[in-house]
Structure formats: structure tokens, C-alpha cells
Motif scaffolding. Structure first.
Motif, PDB file in Angstrom:
ATOM      1  N   HIS A   1       0.835  -1.199   0.000  1.00 29.44           N
ATOM      2  CA  HIS A   1       0.000   0.000   0.000  1.00 29.44           C
ATOM      3  C   HIS A   1       0.875   1.257   0.000  1.00 29.44           C
ATOM      4  O   HIS A   1       1.810   1.359   0.800  1.00 29.44           O
ATOM      5  CB  HIS A   1      -0.917   0.020   1.224  1.00 29.44           C
TER       6      HIS A   1
ATOM      7  N   THR B   1      -8.571   4.369  -1.850  1.00 26.45           N
ATOM      8  CA  THR B   1      -9.218   5.156  -0.795  1.00 26.45           C
ATOM      9  C   THR B   1      -8.665   6.571  -0.794  1.00 26.45           C
ATOM     10  O   THR B   1      -7.520   6.813  -1.198  1.00 26.45           O
ATOM     11  CB  THR B   1      -8.998   4.547   0.606  1.00 26.45           C
TER      12      THR B   1
ATOM     13  N   HIS C   1      -3.360   5.176  -2.327  1.00 25.11           N
ATOM     14  CA  HIS C   1      -4.304   5.876  -1.461  1.00 25.11           C
ATOM     15  C   HIS C   1      -3.866   7.333  -1.284  1.00 25.11           C
ATOM     16  O   HIS C   1      -2.708   7.677  -1.529  1.00 25.11           O
ATOM     17  CB  HIS C   1      -4.366   5.215  -0.082  1.00 25.11           C
TER      18      HIS C   1
ATOM     19  N   SER D   1      -8.325   1.220   4.433  1.00 23.72           N
ATOM     20  CA  SER D   1      -7.720   0.561   3.268  1.00 23.72           C
ATOM     21  C   SER D   1      -7.336  -0.895   3.533  1.00 23.72           C
ATOM     22  O   SER D   1      -6.788  -1.555   2.645  1.00 23.72           O
ATOM     23  CB  SER D   1      -6.468   1.335   2.842  1.00 23.72           C
TER      24      SER D   1
END
Length: 229
Positions: free
Chosen positions: A8, A150, A125, A174
Motif C-alpha cells: 500500500h 481510498t 491511497h 484501506s
């Protein structure tokens, strides 16, 4: 040196992907023209930009409200420039500026290229202290909204970066963990210190190229991310 076990990637938006300085200048040009404000835009921005920076610092620390920021940064700038403006005019300029700001959608150099490069291997994100009503418009109007799984704003989370809780909020939203995430942003305190305090590895985007001898990975262009990801 590639970073391992990262799934991420959290980005700041303004001054990191979205060219805030350029888009802001264009928005003010439009406001001044429509309101017949007789100030030369570059002279105004020279005064306004450091004042705005200080107000955002105070906003992050909860020393001023959103409304105080919007009004105060303009009032203080006009005072320095000896331009007389009453409360109603300043409020109208503030409203116009926020309305026009997301209509201008320049990204920083390499922004779209880096997002294209990252999207197939990572979930992307946004974590931003920017105002809820304009941040989503910026993403949509600049054509990058689709890259992000997100988007977390400080108003949604109820706290601002560098508060640890906004990062925890974004991680939960997330389904990410600190260990498999990194945070990329231009504000060392808000983005890097905040992320580190939550256990997230930060990458500092030295947008203004004024930091030296810092203890985190730092880049001066977005394309340098390819060396780490």
C-alpha cells in the motif's frame, strides 16, 4: 534500493501530486479579474504564500479554524499590500477561490507517469489535510481519481496530519498495516513524522528542495520513486 513487502502506498495530494502553487495562482488570477481586484498577481502571491503556509501550520495544530484560515490569510495579505477590503469582499474572494481552485488541474512533473508505473503492483491511497469539498474535485478533475482505492481527508478522520489517528484511520479504511505501507509527502512534519509515529515508512518529497541531512528516504522528483518501488 527497492523496498520490500510493500503493498500500500499513501500519497499526500497538494504539493506532492497536484501542482498546488500553479493551480492556486490561476485560481487567484480568475478571482481578481472577476472581482476587479487591482493587484498584480505575482506581487500578491509573494506576500500571500508565506502567510498561507503559516496559517496551514496553525490549522494543523488546531490553533485556527477552517474559517479563520480562509479569512485570515487573505486579510493579512491585503494588509501587507495596503489594499483595503471589507469583510464581505474578503469572504466573497475566499468563496470564489475555493470554487475555482479545483478547476485548474496541473499535476507535478512525473505525477501521472509514476501513478501509471505503480498502479499494477500496489494499492494507492490519498491522505490529505485539504478541505473535503475540494480535494475530491481536484482528483476527479485532474483525471487521477481512478488510481486511488481510498481517499482519507482530515475532516473525514476528525484529526489532521501529523496526528497518529488520521494514519490509523486511513490504514483501517484501506485494510493496510503499517508494515506493508509507505507514506509519500512534501511536508516533513505532517507526512513523514506523522507516518513514522504510526509505524509507516515515510518517503519525503523535497518539493521546495530545502531539506538536508534528514533521516528518511527523500526524493526531489517523483520519478525517483522508481528506484525504491
Amino acid at each position: 534500493m527497492k523496498l520490500n513487502n510493500i503493498n500500500h502506498i499513501f500519497f499526500d495530494l497538494d504539493h506532492t501530486l497536484w501542482d498546488f502553487d500553479k493551480n492556486s495562482a490561476l485560481a487567484f488570477e480568475r478571482v481578481f479579474k472577476s472581482r476587479n481586484i487591482p493587484l498584480e498577481i505575482n506581487n500578491f502571491l509573494e506576500v500571500y504564500m508565506p502567510i498561507n503556509f503559516k496559517y496551514w501550520e496553525r490549522y494543523r495544530n488546531d490553533d485556527v479554524s477552517k474559517e479563520d484560515l480562509r479569512y485570515g490569510r487573505l486579510k493579512d495579505s491585503f494588509d501587507v499590500l495596503k489594499f483595503e477590503a471589507d469583510r464581505m469582499l474578503i469572504d466573497n474572494i475566499a468563496i470564489d477561490y475555493i470554487q475555482y481552485l479545483p478547476d485548474h488541474n496541473y499535476l507535478l512533473d512525473g505525477g501521472k507517469e509514476v501513478l501509471d508505473y505503480l498502479k499494477s503492483n500496489y494499492e494507492l491511497h490519498i491522505i490529505t489535510n485539504g478541505f473535503e469539498e475540494v480535494q475530491h474535485k481536484k482528483l476527479i478533475n485532474s483525471g487521477i481519481h481512478e488510481y486511488f482505492t481510498t481517499v482519507t481527508t482530515s475532516e473525514e478522520a476528525g484529526v489532521k496530519k501529523p496526528n497518529k489517528q488520521i494514519f490509523e484511520f486511513a490504514l483501517k479504511k484501506s485494510s493496510a498495516t503499517p508494515q506493508n505501507s509507505i507514506m509519500i509527502g512534501d511536508n516533513f512534519e505532517a507526512d513523514c513524522t506523522g507516518a513514522k509515529n504510526c509505524g509507516i515508512k515515510p518517503i519525503f518529497f523535497d518539493y521546495y528542495r530545502n531539506k538536508e541531512n534528514i533521516d528518511v528516504i527523500h526524493i526531489k522528483t517523483l520519478k525517483e520513486l522508481k528506484a525504491y518501488l
